[in-house]
Motif scaffolding. Structure first.
Motif, PDB file in Angstrom:
ATOM      1  N   GLY A 189       0.788  -1.227   0.000  1.00  0.00           N
ATOM      2  CA  GLY A 189       0.000   0.000   0.000  1.00  0.00           C
ATOM      3  C   GLY A 189       0.819   1.274   0.000  1.00  0.00           C
ATOM      4  O   GLY A 189       0.327   2.344   0.369  1.00  0.00           O
ATOM      5  N   PHE A 190       2.080   1.178  -0.409  1.00  0.00           N
ATOM      6  CA  PHE A 190       2.940   2.362  -0.384  1.00  0.00           C
ATOM      7  C   PHE A 190       3.211   2.932  -1.781  1.00  0.00           C
ATOM      8  O   PHE A 190       4.221   3.589  -2.011  1.00  0.00           O
ATOM      9  CB  PHE A 190       4.261   2.041   0.322  1.00  0.00           C
ATOM     10  CG  PHE A 190       4.083   1.715   1.783  1.00  0.00           C
ATOM     11  CD1 PHE A 190       3.635   2.687   2.666  1.00  0.00           C
ATOM     12  CD2 PHE A 190       4.337   0.434   2.263  1.00  0.00           C
ATOM     13  CE1 PHE A 190       3.457   2.389   4.017  1.00  0.00           C
ATOM     14  CE2 PHE A 190       4.165   0.133   3.601  1.00  0.00           C
ATOM     15  CZ  PHE A 190       3.719   1.104   4.489  1.00  0.00           C
ATOM     16  N   GLY A 191       2.308   2.672  -2.704  1.00  0.00           N
ATOM     17  CA  GLY A 191       2.495   3.152  -4.074  1.00  0.00           C
ATOM     18  C   GLY A 191       2.494   4.667  -4.192  1.00  0.00           C
ATOM     19  O   GLY A 191       3.061   5.226  -5.129  1.00  0.00           O
ATOM     20  N   LYS A 192       1.842   5.344  -3.250  1.00  0.00           N
ATOM     21  CA  LYS A 192       1.793   6.811  -3.306  1.00  0.00           C
ATOM     22  C   LYS A 192       2.368   7.424  -2.029  1.00  0.00           C
ATOM     23  O   LYS A 192       2.041   8.555  -1.659  1.00  0.00           O
ATOM     24  CB  LYS A 192       0.346   7.278  -3.491  1.00  0.00           C
ATOM     25  CG  LYS A 192      -0.273   6.791  -4.798  1.00  0.00           C
ATOM     26  CD  LYS A 192      -1.715   7.241  -4.942  1.00  0.00           C
ATOM     27  CE  LYS A 192      -2.280   6.763  -6.281  1.00  0.00           C
ATOM     28  NZ  LYS A 192      -3.694   7.130  -6.459  1.00  0.00           N
ATOM     29  N   ALA A 193       3.209   6.693  -1.377  1.00  0.00           N
ATOM     30  CA  ALA A 193       3.689   7.090  -0.052  1.00  0.00           C
ATOM     31  C   ALA A 193       4.929   7.975  -0.136  1.00  0.00           C
ATOM     32  O   ALA A 193       5.511   8.175  -1.201  1.00  0.00           O
ATOM     33  CB  ALA A 193       3.999   5.841   0.763  1.00  0.00           C
ATOM     34  N   THR A 194       5.319   8.499   1.023  1.00  0.00           N
ATOM     35  CA  THR A 194       6.614   9.162   1.161  1.00  0.00           C
ATOM     36  C   THR A 194       7.613   8.111   1.637  1.00  0.00           C
ATOM     37  O   THR A 194       7.495   7.579   2.739  1.00  0.00           O
ATOM     38  CB  THR A 194       6.535  10.325   2.169  1.00  0.00           C
ATOM     39  OG1 THR A 194       5.600  11.285   1.661  1.00  0.00           O
ATOM     40  CG2 THR A 194       7.893  10.982   2.351  1.00  0.00           C
ATOM     41  N   ILE A 195       8.558   7.819   0.765  1.00  0.00           N
ATOM     42  CA  ILE A 195       9.442   6.669   0.959  1.00  0.00           C
ATOM     43  C   ILE A 195      10.849   7.153   1.279  1.00  0.00           C
ATOM     44  O   ILE A 195      11.451   7.898   0.502  1.00  0.00           O
ATOM     45  CB  ILE A 195       9.458   5.787  -0.311  1.00  0.00           C
ATOM     46  CG1 ILE A 195       8.028   5.311  -0.633  1.00  0.00           C
ATOM     47  CG2 ILE A 195      10.416   4.609  -0.144  1.00  0.00           C
ATOM     48  CD1 ILE A 195       7.914   4.515  -1.926  1.00  0.00           C
ATOM     49  N   GLY A 196      11.365   6.732   2.421  1.00  0.00           N
ATOM     50  CA  GLY A 196      12.740   7.078   2.780  1.00  0.00           C
ATOM     51  C   GLY A 196      13.715   6.101   2.149  1.00  0.00           C
ATOM     52  O   GLY A 196      13.539   4.893   2.265  1.00  0.00           O
ATOM     53  N   ILE A 197      14.715   6.617   1.471  1.00  0.00           N
ATOM     54  CA  ILE A 197      15.728   5.751   0.854  1.00  0.00           C
ATOM     55  C   ILE A 197      17.118   6.200   1.322  1.00  0.00           C
ATOM     56  O   ILE A 197      17.298   7.311   1.806  1.00  0.00           O
ATOM     57  CB  ILE A 197      15.644   5.757  -0.688  1.00  0.00           C
ATOM     58  CG1 ILE A 197      15.481   7.184  -1.231  1.00  0.00           C
ATOM     59  CG2 ILE A 197      14.470   4.919  -1.171  1.00  0.00           C
ATOM     60  CD1 ILE A 197      16.709   7.876  -1.561  1.00  0.00           C
ATOM     61  N   GLU A 198      18.082   5.299   1.172  1.00  0.00           N
ATOM     62  CA  GLU A 198      19.460   5.613   1.569  1.00  0.00           C
ATOM     63  C   GLU A 198      20.185   6.157   0.344  1.00  0.00           C
ATOM     64  O   GLU A 198      20.836   5.422  -0.390  1.00  0.00           O
ATOM     65  CB  GLU A 198      20.124   4.365   2.155  1.00  0.00           C
ATOM     66  CG  GLU A 198      19.391   3.923   3.423  1.00  0.00           C
ATOM     67  CD  GLU A 198      20.030   2.745   4.127  1.00  0.00           C
ATOM     68  OE1 GLU A 198      20.149   2.800   5.371  1.00  0.00           O
ATOM     69  OE2 GLU A 198      20.400   1.776   3.445  1.00  0.00           O
TER      70      GLU A 198
END
Lengths: 423, 423
Positions: free
Chosen positions: B146-155
């Motif tokens: 359910g994270f298709g439109k989320a704010t995603i933290g990446i390294e």
């Protein structure tokens, strides 16, 4: 000294120790150390030339090589400093390449490469401990060399090059065009030179020595860690004057843990009636010869012998296909059919191109895979780690070694028997 | 078993060996192996919770952790498989984290973590040997959660996450927003738990043992490689039942090559009148305790003693500043002034946060640097590798060890003397 073990001529020059611009007492040393590289300067020049021909055909003006194994391949730079960003800038037309390192590592390049002092640039620690990024320094180098509006090849999917590094380059060189080199250096690395193959043969002798050491050490009640310690000593100490460079750590697992490839030792004692899988690589001048064997304490049960039989039969079937002119997938297909006829399957590639090994990502070259769909045509001088381990639900069996592709049966880098090692 | 050496209770559960979905004979094994992690499940849950609190404050919905050391920290996953892309997906609100590995490594996660089987997903080799990229699989996992439109933290600047991996995520999740985690997990790692400090003390004992082994082994005419072999055996074999996990390779150089930090051994024999710098780390459950000493064969000249004196005086001056409440830069400033008053300078940081060590980038945590401008306030439980080597034009001197920051004088992880080791 030259990598060839019989050669006593230094491959470097006899220039005195390199100096940098630091302060401090001069320290009178009675012995002057000399530069050392694994190969003569001509070998590195040839490598760069082969890269340039391919890069030119693809329309690149300049390459930014960031993978530490690729930098080692092109220069011989042999210090483990890749935990900070580094780059080799290779103008495609004719100018000399430039190596960009953290400043404290510049002398290491003078010790281990044939580069001139003005080909080695060092960035200060302000690029590591503050808000600056080392790729900003690299961008300045590119500009100063006239590549501010050039077509720049980068390693888009390489080790040691982060999305932030990419972003910094794009911001600093807004008029440049960036394009993926698509593992260009790794493809150049695929076919080994005679000198490289000789070094890999030496690595193979170290691999055999380490595997035999492990076999000798394993016995009832001995802790896995103590066997690992002796195996490491064999990998580094080598034999007959052939010492090992820093090895990728051995994979070792016993009992039910053999159902997966990448575990290491614990303090558990070896017990009767259980298999131990060992995958290791002797490293010679940072070239690895991968080798796996399975060791069994006690009498192996019939069903385990049946797994062994399938793997060894698969090896015998696949090996004649591992020759120049065949495609990578051909080798895997024959293997697959053979073990399927014995009731087993393996849904993973059964080998890959191998050569230079650094701990950042090990010894796998990400070019040729012996896997369905890989239609790469094999050529003489390619070196393949044939990885025939089969991992079942609750147990595994491992057999692998490294071969040199030729026009006939491939050349082995190991002289160990292929059967289960029973003790 | 629990990492605490006195504890005999298994930290994992006693569930039988994990199974995967492969075919093959069932193989009756007489001994059932059990899962093993360095720490109890509660320790990992606490780590994830601390991460979530910080991630929530920064507005992230989900994190994609790609650095293998960060994955190890959050799960205990302990197999060297990071040469292929891996990710830990951490929903920030409440759902369970998911670990994404190459499929053949899934059993290794079952052996070494406390994760449930449905928290571990494996991608097939078609993501490695064809045109697919493992990050496409990760993107599908994110969508399915359910994270298709989320704010995603990446390294954004992490190890093992390439510009191509980033590009693949952005293409596959066009409606998501990506933002740099800015080393969030590494910042959580800075302050160690009591259990971690105990493990690092054990690593420190291995470091001392390995350094003493090297000192004993070095003598006139012995090849550097043979000393390296014995040092490795000490690092892995450990002492008094405390074995070592796979070590970062020791740095070793002699003579004029001591003018730079990151060289390793050759086959050169040790000679009288020359210094040897050794930097190594005992590794315990993948936690390292960095340690450097300089060994001198014969009588050191007066000017070399003068360099030693400056470094040791600098250590004595800096150490009282390495305490909770001070800033990182304070420690460096005192050191700098001290050695400048003796006529030396060092234009590099003199220490950094240390802890988990994997070969991809070693043991340096990229958070705290003892360097000008680093205003991080030190806190109890931080572990710092104080790295006081000075590399001059033609010679160097190295002294380092690892300390635990507290309210008073920092706690040592070594019990070796600080002086030059003369033999």
């Amino acid at each position: 000294m030259c990598a060839a073990s019989h050669c006593q001529r230094p491959c470097g020059n006899d220039s005195p120790a390199p100096s940098s611009s630091r302060t401090g007492s001069p320290f009178l040393m009675t012995i002057t150390d000399t530069r050392q590289s694994a190969f003569p300067a001509a070998e590195y020049s040839e490598r760069v030339e082969r890269l340039r021909v391919r890069a030119s055909a693809k329309g690149f003006d300049v390459l930014v090589v960031t993978d530490p194994k690729n930098i080692f391949y092109l220069t011989g730079y042999d210090a483990y400093s890749y935990y900070v960003p580094q780059s080799m800038v290779v103008p495609v037309a004719s100018d000399a390449p430039v190596l960009v390192l953290r400043r404290q590592d510049v002398p290491a390049a003078l010790w281990t490469t044939h580069l001139d002092e003005d080909q080695i640039l060092g960035y200060g620690d302000e690029y590591l401990t503050g808000n600056l990024h080392p790729m900003e320094y690299v961008a300045e180098v590119l500009k100063s060399l006239g590549f501010g509006k050039a077509t720049i090849g980068i390693e888009f999917d390489g080790s040691s090059f982060s999305p932030r590094g990419m972003h910094v380059l794009e911001q600093a060189l807004a008029d440049a065009t960036f394009a993926d080199m698509n593992r260009l250096v790794e493809w150049v690395r695929c076919v080994k030179s005679e000198r490289e193959i000789q070094v890999m043969h030496e690595a193979g002798r170290i691999s055999d020595h380490a595997m035999e050491t492990a076999f000798d050490a394993i016995s009832l009640g001995i802790a896995e860690s103590q066997v690992a310690a002796r195996t490491y000593a064999a990998l580094v100490g080598g034999l007959h004057g052939i010492y090992g460079s820093a090895p990728w750590q051995p994979y070792m697992s016993s009992g039910q843990r053999t159902n997966t490839p990448h575990l290491r030792w614990s303090d558990e004692p070896y017990r009767m009636g259980r298999p131990t899988m060992i995958e290791l690589g002797g490293h010679r001048h940072n070239y690895a010869a991968g080798l796996s064997r399975t060791i069994f304490l006690g009498r192996p049960p019939a069903d385990y012998r049946s797994l062994e039989g399938a793997v060894v039969e698969g090896l015998h079937a696949a090996l004649p296909r591992l020759r120049a002119g065949n495609r990578a997938e051909d080798v895997e297909r024959v293997w697959r059919r053979t073990i399927e006829s014995r009731g087993f399957e393996k849904n993973y590639r059964i080998g890959y191109s191998i050569g230079i090994s650094f701990p950042d990502t090990g010894w796998v070259e990400r070019t040729i895979s012996l896997a369905p769909g890989d239609r790469t045509v094999l050529n003489p001088g390619m070196t393949i780690h044939l990885m025939l381990a089969v991992w079942l639900d609750r147990i595994g069996y491992s057999l692998s070694e490294t071969f040199v592709v030729g026009d006939g049966q491939p050349e082995r880098l190991s002289s160990l028997p292929w059967e289960l090692m029973v003790k």
